[in-house]
Design an enzyme around this catalytic site. Structure first.
Site, PDB file in Angstrom:
ATOM      1  N   ASN A   9      61.257  17.200  11.058  1.00 37.22           N
ATOM      2  CA  ASN A   9      61.532  16.114  10.117  1.00 37.22           C
ATOM      3  C   ASN A   9      62.522  16.651   9.091  1.00 37.22           C
ATOM      4  O   ASN A   9      62.162  17.442   8.228  1.00 37.22           O
ATOM      5  CB  ASN A   9      60.207  15.696   9.454  1.00 37.22           C
ATOM      6  CG  ASN A   9      60.409  14.701   8.331  1.00 37.22           C
ATOM      7  OD1 ASN A   9      61.502  14.159   8.146  1.00 37.22           O
ATOM      8  ND2 ASN A   9      59.348  14.450   7.572  1.00 37.22           N
ATOM      9  N   LYS A  11      63.991  15.096   6.777  1.00 36.29           N
ATOM     10  CA  LYS A  11      63.923  14.382   5.485  1.00 36.29           C
ATOM     11  C   LYS A  11      65.342  14.011   5.034  1.00 36.29           C
ATOM     12  O   LYS A  11      66.181  13.721   5.881  1.00 36.29           O
ATOM     13  CB  LYS A  11      63.159  15.224   4.454  1.00 36.29           C
ATOM     14  CG  LYS A  11      61.803  15.660   5.025  1.00 36.29           C
ATOM     15  CD  LYS A  11      60.869  16.255   4.020  1.00 36.29           C
ATOM     16  CE  LYS A  11      59.560  16.608   4.716  1.00 36.29           C
ATOM     17  NZ  LYS A  11      58.570  17.168   3.800  1.00 36.29           N
ATOM     18  N   HIS A  95      54.418   8.789   6.531  1.00 37.82           N
ATOM     19  CA  HIS A  95      54.559  10.136   5.967  1.00 37.82           C
ATOM     20  C   HIS A  95      54.091  10.092   4.508  1.00 37.82           C
ATOM     21  O   HIS A  95      54.296   9.090   3.811  1.00 37.82           O
ATOM     22  CB  HIS A  95      56.016  10.600   6.061  1.00 37.82           C
ATOM     23  CG  HIS A  95      56.163  12.043   5.691  1.00 37.82           C
ATOM     24  ND1 HIS A  95      56.214  12.455   4.378  1.00 37.82           N
ATOM     25  CD2 HIS A  95      56.230  13.162   6.440  1.00 37.82           C
ATOM     26  CE1 HIS A  95      56.306  13.787   4.355  1.00 37.82           C
ATOM     27  NE2 HIS A  95      56.314  14.236   5.588  1.00 37.82           N
ATOM     28  N   GLU A  97      55.256  11.263   1.907  1.00 40.33           N
ATOM     29  CA  GLU A  97      56.300  10.952   0.924  1.00 40.33           C
ATOM     30  C   GLU A  97      56.546   9.446   0.874  1.00 40.33           C
ATOM     31  O   GLU A  97      56.837   8.886  -0.178  1.00 40.33           O
ATOM     32  CB  GLU A  97      57.582  11.736   1.262  1.00 40.33           C
ATOM     33  CG  GLU A  97      57.427  13.205   0.876  1.00 40.33           C
ATOM     34  CD  GLU A  97      58.187  14.190   1.738  1.00 40.33           C
ATOM     35  OE1 GLU A  97      59.140  13.792   2.435  1.00 40.33           O
ATOM     36  OE2 GLU A  97      57.813  15.375   1.739  1.00 40.33           O
ATOM     37  N   GLU A 167      48.745  16.031   8.113  1.00 44.42           N
ATOM     38  CA  GLU A 167      49.579  16.763   7.171  1.00 44.42           C
ATOM     39  C   GLU A 167      48.907  16.796   5.796  1.00 44.42           C
ATOM     40  O   GLU A 167      49.064  15.851   5.012  1.00 44.42           O
ATOM     41  CB  GLU A 167      50.944  16.079   7.043  1.00 44.42           C
ATOM     42  CG  GLU A 167      51.739  16.065   8.329  1.00 44.42           C
ATOM     43  CD  GLU A 167      53.224  16.002   8.042  1.00 44.42           C
ATOM     44  OE1 GLU A 167      53.943  16.889   8.504  1.00 44.42           O
ATOM     45  OE2 GLU A 167      53.662  15.086   7.341  1.00 44.42           O
ATOM     46  N   GLY A 173      55.767  21.384   1.984  1.00 44.63           N
ATOM     47  CA  GLY A 173      56.856  21.886   1.157  1.00 44.63           C
ATOM     48  C   GLY A 173      56.406  22.858   0.073  1.00 44.63           C
ATOM     49  O   GLY A 173      57.166  23.187  -0.825  1.00 44.63           O
ATOM     50  N   SER A 213      54.230  23.192   5.845  1.00 45.97           N
ATOM     51  CA  SER A 213      54.697  24.583   5.775  1.00 45.97           C
ATOM     52  C   SER A 213      54.512  25.356   7.081  1.00 45.97           C
ATOM     53  O   SER A 213      54.123  26.528   7.062  1.00 45.97           O
ATOM     54  CB  SER A 213      54.030  25.314   4.609  1.00 45.97           C
ATOM     55  OG  SER A 213      54.364  24.692   3.376  1.00 45.97           O
TER      56      SER A 213
HETATM   57  P1  PGA Z   1      57.216  21.173   5.418  1.00 42.64           P
HETATM   58  O1  PGA Z   1      57.171  19.575   5.659  1.00 42.64           O
HETATM   59  O2  PGA Z   1      57.200  21.814   6.771  1.00 42.64           O
HETATM   60  O3  PGA Z   1      58.514  21.400   4.682  1.00 42.64           O
HETATM   61  O4  PGA Z   1      56.023  21.526   4.621  1.00 42.64           O
HETATM   62  C1  PGA Z   1      56.334  19.013   6.632  1.00 42.64           C
HETATM   63  C2  PGA Z   1      56.438  17.513   6.636  1.00 42.64           C
HETATM   64  O5  PGA Z   1      56.528  16.908   5.548  1.00 42.64           O
HETATM   65  O6  PGA Z   1      56.442  16.882   7.707  1.00 42.64           O
END
Ligand code: PGA
Length: 249
Positions: A9, A11, A95, A97, A167, A173, A213
């Site tokens: 992803n 983003k 997601h 976010e 997640e 992140g 992560s």
């Molecule tokens: P990250 O993001 O690997 O940067 O923690 C994962 C995600 O939001 O799908």
């Protein structure tokens, strides 16, 4: 047997030129991989260019979001038909976010899931708890509610075309990963819940990804757990070498 799926992803990162360079490099690095499903989810403005670059490769294209209507007066939105037209196979929905920053709720996500299925896209439904919810021992309640509501009205036969991604928000992140044991505990809870919602064989076949992560140094330990069938990778998918290492873990 569930096939391991590794999805990146991106983003809101990489312009079109950078997106093309990244997939060019990735294609070479994973040329010999045939036992894993690989997906890249670039920003929507790069989907068409990345799709063209992926022609003839086994890497699949995914989108990061979509509207549930096929067309209409929805300024700024992208429809499932538009995604389909340019060769998109997967779409990330719900997601954290999108839930937290753009206020998407379970009802809206459920509409999007149904629309994705109707339009032959495979939704990757994301669920997960905040740090506070984990600390007050509400992980199961939150994840359970997101699954119950997000999958409301979905039939057994359609579950074959849905991927679930666990997640934990506190791990996204932040560099903090759930330990393989912590992740497996929730994955197995999810599998059991799916067994109560759908028939047992269907639930056994559903791919459940872990996200938060995931890096080259922790991917293998996570993905080797019984109910962890792959990874949804954010930051580390922006680097072709790191992402390829995760794919090959
Ligand atoms: P990250 O993001 O690997 O940067 O923690 C994962 C995600 O939001 O799908």
């Amino acid at each position: 047997m569930r096939k391991t799926l590794i999805a990146g992803n991106w983003k809101m990162n990489k312009n079109i030129g950078e997106a093309i360079s990244l997939v060019k490099e990735l294609k070479k690095l994973v040329e010999d991989v045939d036992d894993r499903e690989i997906v890249v989810c670039p920003p929507s403005i790069s989907l068409a260019a990345v799709s063209a670059e992926l022609k003839g490769s086994s890497i699949q294209l995914g989108a990061q979001n979509m509207h549930f209507e096929k067309q209409g007066a929805f300024t700024g939105e992208i429809s499932p038909l538009m995604l389909k037209e340019i060769g998109t196979k997967y779409v990330i929905l719900g997601h954290s976010e999108r839930r937290q920053i753009f206020n998407e709720d379970d009802e809206l996500i459920n509409k999007k899931i149904k629309s994705a299925l109707e339009n032959n896209l495979t939704p990757i439904l994301c669920v997960g708890e905040t740090l506070n919810e984990r600390e007050v021992d509400k992980t199961r309640e939150i994840v359970g509610e997101q699954l119950n509501k997000g999958l409301n009205g979905i039939k057994n036969k359609d579950m074959k075309n849905i991927v679930v991604a666990y997640e934990p928000i506190w791990a996204i992140g932040t560099g903090k990963t759930a330990t393989p044991e912590q992740a497996e505990e929730v994955h197995s809870f999810i599998r059991n819940l799916l067994k109560s919602m759908f028939d047992s064989k269907t639930a056994e076949d559903i791919i459940i990804l872990y996200g938060g992560s995931v890096k080259p140094n922790n991917a293998k330990d996570l993905v080797s757990k019984d109910n962890i069938d792959g990874a949804l990778v954010g930051g580390a998918s922006l680097d072709a070498k790191d992402f390829a290492e995760i794919i090959k873990c």
